[in-house]
Design an enzyme around this catalytic site. Structure first.
Site, PDB file in Angstrom:
ATOM      1  N   HIS A 224      26.382  28.488  44.114  1.00 27.89           N
ATOM      2  CA  HIS A 224      27.231  27.529  44.816  1.00 27.89           C
ATOM      3  C   HIS A 224      26.321  26.529  45.551  1.00 27.89           C
ATOM      4  O   HIS A 224      25.312  26.924  46.140  1.00 27.89           O
ATOM      5  CB  HIS A 224      28.093  28.233  45.862  1.00 27.89           C
ATOM      6  CG  HIS A 224      29.192  29.090  45.289  1.00 27.89           C
ATOM      7  ND1 HIS A 224      29.491  29.193  43.953  1.00 27.89           N
ATOM      8  CD2 HIS A 224      30.090  29.890  45.932  1.00 27.89           C
ATOM      9  CE1 HIS A 224      30.517  30.009  43.782  1.00 27.89           C
ATOM     10  NE2 HIS A 224      30.895  30.457  44.958  1.00 27.89           N
TER      11      HIS A 224
ATOM     12  N   CYS B 130      31.384  34.201  49.800  1.00 19.57           N
ATOM     13  CA  CYS B 130      30.080  33.690  49.335  1.00 19.57           C
ATOM     14  C   CYS B 130      29.723  32.327  49.933  1.00 19.57           C
ATOM     15  O   CYS B 130      28.572  32.083  50.320  1.00 19.57           O
ATOM     16  CB  CYS B 130      30.063  33.608  47.809  1.00 19.57           C
ATOM     17  SG  CYS B 130      31.599  33.025  47.084  1.00 19.57           S
TER      18      CYS B 130
HETATM   19  P1  NAP Z   1      35.740  40.382  38.026  1.00 24.22           P
HETATM   20  O1  NAP Z   1      34.540  39.980  37.265  1.00 24.22           O
HETATM   21  O2  NAP Z   1      37.069  39.899  37.583  1.00 24.22           O
HETATM   22  O3  NAP Z   1      35.763  41.979  38.141  1.00 24.22           O
HETATM   23  C1  NAP Z   1      36.815  42.661  38.762  1.00 24.22           C
HETATM   24  C2  NAP Z   1      36.433  44.121  38.916  1.00 24.22           C
HETATM   25  O4  NAP Z   1      37.482  44.801  39.609  1.00 24.22           O
HETATM   26  C3  NAP Z   1      36.261  44.831  37.576  1.00 24.22           C
HETATM   27  O5  NAP Z   1      35.284  45.821  37.695  1.00 24.22           O
HETATM   28  C4  NAP Z   1      37.629  45.470  37.385  1.00 24.22           C
HETATM   29  O6  NAP Z   1      37.615  46.594  36.544  1.00 24.22           O
HETATM   30  C5  NAP Z   1      37.915  45.899  38.819  1.00 24.22           C
HETATM   31  N1  NAP Z   1      39.331  46.181  38.955  1.00 24.22           N
HETATM   32  C6  NAP Z   1      40.362  45.343  38.735  1.00 24.22           C
HETATM   33  N2  NAP Z   1      41.543  45.993  38.922  1.00 24.22           N
HETATM   34  C7  NAP Z   1      41.217  47.268  39.264  1.00 24.22           C
HETATM   35  C8  NAP Z   1      41.978  48.413  39.557  1.00 24.22           C
HETATM   36  N3  NAP Z   1      43.321  48.406  39.535  1.00 24.22           N
HETATM   37  N4  NAP Z   1      41.323  49.559  39.885  1.00 24.22           N
HETATM   38  C9  NAP Z   1      39.974  49.596  39.887  1.00 24.22           C
HETATM   39  N5  NAP Z   1      39.187  48.532  39.603  1.00 24.22           N
HETATM   40  C10 NAP Z   1      39.812  47.379  39.304  1.00 24.22           C
HETATM   41  O7  NAP Z   1      35.643  39.923  39.557  1.00 24.22           O
HETATM   42  P2  NAP Z   1      34.352  39.801  40.503  1.00 24.22           P
HETATM   43  O8  NAP Z   1      33.860  38.418  40.467  1.00 24.22           O
HETATM   44  O9  NAP Z   1      33.407  40.901  40.242  1.00 24.22           O
HETATM   45  O10 NAP Z   1      35.022  39.968  41.930  1.00 24.22           O
HETATM   46  C11 NAP Z   1      35.678  41.134  42.316  1.00 24.22           C
HETATM   47  C12 NAP Z   1      36.116  41.005  43.762  1.00 24.22           C
HETATM   48  O11 NAP Z   1      34.951  40.885  44.575  1.00 24.22           O
HETATM   49  C13 NAP Z   1      36.931  39.760  44.075  1.00 24.22           C
HETATM   50  O12 NAP Z   1      38.299  39.956  43.825  1.00 24.22           O
HETATM   51  C14 NAP Z   1      36.626  39.543  45.536  1.00 24.22           C
HETATM   52  O13 NAP Z   1      37.475  40.326  46.334  1.00 24.22           O
HETATM   53  C15 NAP Z   1      35.214  40.032  45.647  1.00 24.22           C
HETATM   54  N6  NAP Z   1      34.265  38.907  45.595  1.00 24.22           N
HETATM   55  C16 NAP Z   1      33.732  38.526  46.715  1.00 24.22           C
HETATM   56  C17 NAP Z   1      32.860  37.484  46.728  1.00 24.22           C
HETATM   57  C18 NAP Z   1      32.322  37.024  48.006  1.00 24.22           C
HETATM   58  O14 NAP Z   1      32.448  35.856  48.231  1.00 24.22           O
HETATM   59  N7  NAP Z   1      31.703  37.861  48.809  1.00 24.22           N
HETATM   60  C19 NAP Z   1      32.493  36.816  45.601  1.00 24.22           C
HETATM   61  C20 NAP Z   1      33.056  37.211  44.429  1.00 24.22           C
HETATM   62  C21 NAP Z   1      33.944  38.271  44.445  1.00 24.22           C
HETATM   63  P3  NAP Z   1      38.096  46.517  34.992  1.00 24.22           P
HETATM   64  O15 NAP Z   1      36.859  46.217  34.198  1.00 24.22           O
HETATM   65  O16 NAP Z   1      38.582  47.894  34.727  1.00 24.22           O
HETATM   66  O17 NAP Z   1      39.149  45.482  34.891  1.00 24.22           O
HETATM   67  O1  3JN Z   2      35.819  31.515  44.019  1.00 21.25           O
HETATM   68  C1  3JN Z   2      34.728  31.746  44.555  1.00 21.25           C
HETATM   69  O2  3JN Z   2      33.730  31.068  44.302  1.00 21.25           O
HETATM   70  C2  3JN Z   2      34.597  32.871  45.517  1.00 21.25           C
HETATM   71  C3  3JN Z   2      35.726  33.819  45.391  1.00 21.25           C
HETATM   72  C4  3JN Z   2      35.872  34.863  46.168  1.00 21.25           C
HETATM   73  C5  3JN Z   2      37.032  35.728  46.053  1.00 21.25           C
HETATM   74  C6  3JN Z   2      37.704  35.821  44.837  1.00 21.25           C
HETATM   75  C7  3JN Z   2      38.840  36.615  44.709  1.00 21.25           C
HETATM   76  C8  3JN Z   2      39.311  37.302  45.793  1.00 21.25           C
HETATM   77  C9  3JN Z   2      37.497  36.451  47.145  1.00 21.25           C
HETATM   78  C10 3JN Z   2      36.727  36.397  48.429  1.00 21.25           C
HETATM   79  O3  3JN Z   2      35.640  36.957  48.457  1.00 21.25           O
HETATM   80  O4  3JN Z   2      37.193  35.829  49.400  1.00 21.25           O
HETATM   81  C11 3JN Z   2      38.647  37.219  47.012  1.00 21.25           C
HETATM   82  C12 3JN Z   2      39.204  37.962  48.169  1.00 21.25           C
HETATM   83  O5  3JN Z   2      38.794  39.095  48.367  1.00 21.25           O
HETATM   84  O6  3JN Z   2      40.080  37.436  48.861  1.00 21.25           O
END
Ligand code: NAP
Ligand code: 3JN
Length: 335
Positions: free
Chosen positions: A245, A128
């Site tokens: 952010h 992000c």
């Molecule tokens: P979050 O609010 O903690 O949600 C995590 C999601 O992943 C929930 O839907 C959870 O399901 C699911 N999950 C966890 N363990 C799982 C499993 N074993 N099998 C299937 N689903 C599972 O986190 P979030 O903020 O949405 O972020 C999720 C991911 O998106 C991050 O880890 C990161 O890789 C990515 N992300 C990327 C950016 C970016 O910068 N582009 C920003 C934020 C996040 P449950 O409800 O069942 O636990």
């Molecule tokens: O902390 C933030 O503001 C952004 C977080 C992104 C994030 C959180 C958990 C795992 C990532 C990411 O998008 O880089 C990951 C990941 O996939 O490594």
């Protein structure tokens, strides 16, 4: 043409945003499959006014799926993206699992849409903090070439997921009500009324002293801009903000560009909203960007300590352009 879409991590902070954006942009969804862990199987989520039941993610989840939007963390992507590709889906992955792989495009549609066509079943969505930075900087790089970027971030807690939002809200309420001994589960220190120079909150520091979030910004910026010669250094900081952010960005350019010329360039740049009217105290704010699609840029001024320098303030909704919106824009281009 309508297509079957799967959202992996549908119950998370990014997953919820995926549903809102698919709906508001009228993405041509034929059937929608919501996937999460066993914990959330059976939970109902609303889409176009109807209830959809969340299903447990398995390797068989992707039959008939054309577009799979992954947002459940790197280990889930590494394990399940291959099954999705095998089933014939194209995956847009929000995690860092494949971002730096040579054969995986890392795409911000305003910057390098041409890279989408090079995919082999997976396109990576950048971090992000990187996305909003490159949207703001690409027009300047094209005009006068950026030699060096120094960026410091002020990142909202929603970047760390739904549990982090909950911790900030509960800790704030606990402190305000005078209770002592709030039990933290996520952040290493108090986040309410505090600023933490560590992202992510666990396993953050690398041997060079930087955090993984900081090195993501360094490496991803070069890959998306298609220019390994840009020097980038980052400091990433968590602040007690729920959404959006903010970034303080300093650049050094090869050729001179005035602040006025930067404002002119950014006033028509794709995906950018220029908010820069200091006479009226107008500049981008986290509250202004929350729920919006654009990258807001303001406080543009010349860095008077060097010959060719510019300072600016860049703000965007981390769950929208920083995650779900950027991924859906990629999927729209794919279709
Ligand atoms: P979050 O609010 O903690 O949600 C995590 C999601 O992943 C929930 O839907 C959870 O399901 C699911 N999950 C966890 N363990 C799982 C499993 N074993 N099998 C299937 N689903 C599972 O986190 P979030 O903020 O949405 O972020 C999720 C991911 O998106 C991050 O880890 C990161 O890789 C990515 N992300 C990327 C950016 C970016 O910068 N582009 C920003 C934020 C996040 P449950 O409800 O069942 O636990
Ligand atoms: O902390 C933030 O503001 C952004 C977080 C992104 C994030 C959180 C958990 C795992 C990532 C990411 O998008 O880089 C990951 C990941 O996939 O490594």
């Amino acid at each position: 043409m309508t297509v079957n879409v799967a959202v992996v991590g549908a119950t998370g902070a990014v997953g919820e945003e995926f549903l809102r954006i698919l709906e508001s942009r009228k993405f041509p969804v034929k059937e929608l499959k919501l996937l999460a862990s066993k914990r959330s199987a059976g939970k109902k989520m609303r889409f176009y006014g109807c209830d959809y039941t969340v299903q447990e993610l398995t390797k068989h989840s992707f039959q008939g799926i054309k577009i799979a939007l992954f947002s459940a963390g790197g280990s889930i992507s590494r394990e399940y993206v291959p099954y999705a590709i095998e089933s014939g889906a194209v995956c847009v992955d929000n995690s860092s699992a494949f971002r730096m792989d040579d054969d995986v495009p890392l795409v911000v549609p305003e910057v390098n849409p041409q890279d989408i066509a090079k995919h082999h079943g997976v396109i990576a969505n950048p971090n992000c903090s990187t996305i909003q930075l490159v949207v703001a900087l690409k027009p300047i790089h094209d005009a006068v070439r950026i030699k060096r970027i120094v960026v410091s971030t002020y990142q909202a807690v929603s970047g760390a997921g739904l549990k982090a939002i909950d911790e900030l809200q509960k800790e704030t309420a606990s402190i305000l009500s005078g209770h002592e001994g709030f039990k933290r589960n996520l952040f290493p220190y108090q986040i309410a009324f505090n600023v933490l120079p560590q992202i992510p909150q666990s396993n953050a520091f690398l041997p060079n002293g930087y955090t993984s979030e900081e090195m993501k910004m360094v490496n991803e910026t070069k890959k998306i801009m298609g220019d390994n010669s840009i020097r980038v250094t980052a400091t990433t900081v968590r602040v007690p903000v729920i959404r959006s952010h903010s970034e303080s960005v300093n650049i050094e350019t090869e050729r001179k560009i005035t602040a006025a010329a930067v404002k002119k360039l950014l006033s028509t740049a794709p995906g950018v909203k220029l908010v820069d009217d200091t006479a009226n105290q107008l500049y981008p704010l986290a509250t202004m960007a929350a729920g919006k699609d654009e990258v807001f840029v303001g406080r543009i001024r010349e860095d008077e300590s060097i010959d060719h320098g510019i300072n600016m303030w860049v703000v965007s909704d981390n769950l929208r352009k920083g995650a779900a919106l950027n991924a859906i824009q990629i999927a729209e281009k794919l279709l």
